[in-house]
Design a protein around this motif. Structure first.
Motif, PDB file in Angstrom:
ATOM      1  N   THR A   9     -39.621 -81.722  49.094  1.00  0.00           N
ATOM      2  CA  THR A   9     -39.848 -80.524  49.890  1.00  0.00           C
ATOM      3  C   THR A   9     -38.762 -80.398  50.945  1.00  0.00           C
ATOM      4  O   THR A   9     -38.197 -81.407  51.381  1.00  0.00           O
ATOM      5  N   TYR A  11     -39.170 -77.682  53.562  1.00  0.00           N
ATOM      6  CA  TYR A  11     -39.851 -77.179  54.752  1.00  0.00           C
ATOM      7  C   TYR A  11     -41.330 -77.568  54.814  1.00  0.00           C
ATOM      8  O   TYR A  11     -42.020 -77.180  55.751  1.00  0.00           O
ATOM      9  N   HIS A  13     -43.830 -77.145  52.237  1.00  0.00           N
ATOM     10  CA  HIS A  13     -44.798 -76.486  51.359  1.00  0.00           C
ATOM     11  C   HIS A  13     -45.297 -77.415  50.251  1.00  0.00           C
ATOM     12  O   HIS A  13     -46.507 -77.493  49.993  1.00  0.00           O
ATOM     13  N   ASN A  14     -44.380 -78.116  49.596  1.00  0.00           N
ATOM     14  CA  ASN A  14     -44.792 -78.977  48.492  1.00  0.00           C
ATOM     15  C   ASN A  14     -45.424 -80.278  48.973  1.00  0.00           C
ATOM     16  O   ASN A  14     -46.169 -80.907  48.226  1.00  0.00           O
ATOM     17  N   PRO A  81     -40.031 -77.646  44.678  1.00  0.00           N
ATOM     18  CA  PRO A  81     -39.728 -76.226  44.896  1.00  0.00           C
ATOM     19  C   PRO A  81     -38.843 -75.645  43.801  1.00  0.00           C
ATOM     20  O   PRO A  81     -38.132 -76.366  43.099  1.00  0.00           O
ATOM     21  N   SER A 117     -43.286 -74.157  44.169  1.00  0.00           N
ATOM     22  CA  SER A 117     -43.290 -73.105  45.187  1.00  0.00           C
ATOM     23  C   SER A 117     -42.057 -72.239  45.002  1.00  0.00           C
ATOM     24  O   SER A 117     -41.076 -72.672  44.388  1.00  0.00           O
ATOM     25  N   ASN A 119     -39.908 -68.673  47.121  1.00  0.00           N
ATOM     26  CA  ASN A 119     -39.881 -67.813  48.303  1.00  0.00           C
ATOM     27  C   ASN A 119     -40.610 -66.496  48.080  1.00  0.00           C
ATOM     28  O   ASN A 119     -41.213 -65.953  49.006  1.00  0.00           O
ATOM     29  N   THR A 169     -47.339 -72.070  45.152  1.00  0.00           N
ATOM     30  CA  THR A 169     -47.498 -71.352  46.409  1.00  0.00           C
ATOM     31  C   THR A 169     -46.281 -70.486  46.667  1.00  0.00           C
ATOM     32  O   THR A 169     -45.194 -70.746  46.126  1.00  0.00           O
ATOM     33  N   ALA A 171     -43.765 -69.160  49.544  1.00  0.00           N
ATOM     34  CA  ALA A 171     -43.340 -69.567  50.880  1.00  0.00           C
ATOM     35  C   ALA A 171     -42.901 -68.397  51.757  1.00  0.00           C
ATOM     36  O   ALA A 171     -42.848 -68.520  52.974  1.00  0.00           O
ATOM     37  N   GLY A 175     -39.607 -68.709  54.541  1.00  0.00           N
ATOM     38  CA  GLY A 175     -40.310 -69.983  54.468  1.00  0.00           C
ATOM     39  C   GLY A 175     -41.474 -70.126  55.421  1.00  0.00           C
ATOM     40  O   GLY A 175     -42.059 -71.203  55.541  1.00  0.00           O
ATOM     41  N   ARG A 177     -44.477 -68.651  55.370  1.00  0.00           N
ATOM     42  CA  ARG A 177     -45.828 -68.600  54.808  1.00  0.00           C
ATOM     43  C   ARG A 177     -46.199 -69.966  54.228  1.00  0.00           C
ATOM     44  O   ARG A 177     -45.533 -70.488  53.354  1.00  0.00           O
ATOM     45  N   MET A 178     -47.259 -70.539  54.719  1.00  0.00           N
ATOM     46  CA  MET A 178     -47.743 -71.820  54.224  1.00  0.00           C
ATOM     47  C   MET A 178     -48.773 -71.588  53.108  1.00  0.00           C
ATOM     48  O   MET A 178     -49.301 -70.490  52.982  1.00  0.00           O
TER      49      MET A 178
END
Length: 203
Positions: A9, A11, A13-14, A81, A117, A119, A169, A171, A175, A177-178
């Motif tokens: 990951t 940022y 997210h993963n 990602p 994930s 963007n 997900t 992002a 980036g 958005r969690m």
């Protein structure tokens, strides 16, 4: 039954999705979830310019995985990602080093699964998973996706990740958005699903 949740990951997210998958694994009696991360190949200078150094503090306590430990697990869930519709290079470099395991058939019969994930909503989540499956099949692994019994992937009342290929997900372009609760539910469901199948095979 031991399941490895292997993530990369930038940022976070993963990492968050990996934690949710681990929760799902632990819902199956007798199943253990182990989190590991793959080595970073970007310099701190580059990561600083990307604004990623501060975020890294969240998961830098997680041990870095080694190729040699992979045969110790009954299942491996990959959290990675999307990079231009494909697996991030850090995970690809790690997986490309598994040739010695291929020679020994060390991963044949192990369960594999992928989460990702991107963007944007159509940023390549499905293509990333689909193009990541062949290397797993070359190792003789058994791929498990996210079945439609997880009804959250059929929702149309919100923008959300997840597909039959695996949980995912979105992002956001910056980036920020969690993972949503629905996406985390997908990751938990997938973790539990993988663990249940791996437990049956291990037994």
């Amino acid at each position: 039954m031991k399941a490895l949740i292997l993530f990369y990951t930038t940022y976070g997210h993963n990492y968050i999705m990996a934690q949710a998958a681990a929760e799902g694994v632990r819902q199956v009696e007798g199943c253990e979830a182990i989190l590991r991360r793959v080595p970073e190949n970007l310099s701190d200078e580059i990561l600083a310019k990307m604004g990623a150094l501060e975020a890294r503090k969240q998961w830098e306590h997680v041990p870095v995985a080694t190729v040699d430990e992979l045969p110790d697990y009954d299942a491996i869930i990959f959290c990675v990602p999307t990079r231009f519709g494909n697996m991030a290079a850090q995970m690809r470099v790690f997986w490309d080093a598994t040739g010695k395991l291929w020679v020994k058939n060390a991963l044949v019969g192990k369960v594999a699964s992928i989460m990702t994930s991107s963007n944007t909503q159509h940023g390549g989540q499905e293509s990333t998973i689909l193009m990541s499956i062949p290397p797993l099949l070359h190792q003789g692994m058994i791929y498990v996706g996210l079945p439609y019994t997880f009804q959250g992937q059929s929702r149309i009342d919100e923008i959300t990740g997840c597909s039959p290929y695996g949980a995912s997900t979105i992002a956001g372009p910056d980036g920020s958005r969690m993972p949503s609760e629905n996406e985390l539910d997908g990751a938990r469901f997938q973790g539990k699903h993988v663990a249940g199948i791996a437990k049956k095979l291990a037994g």
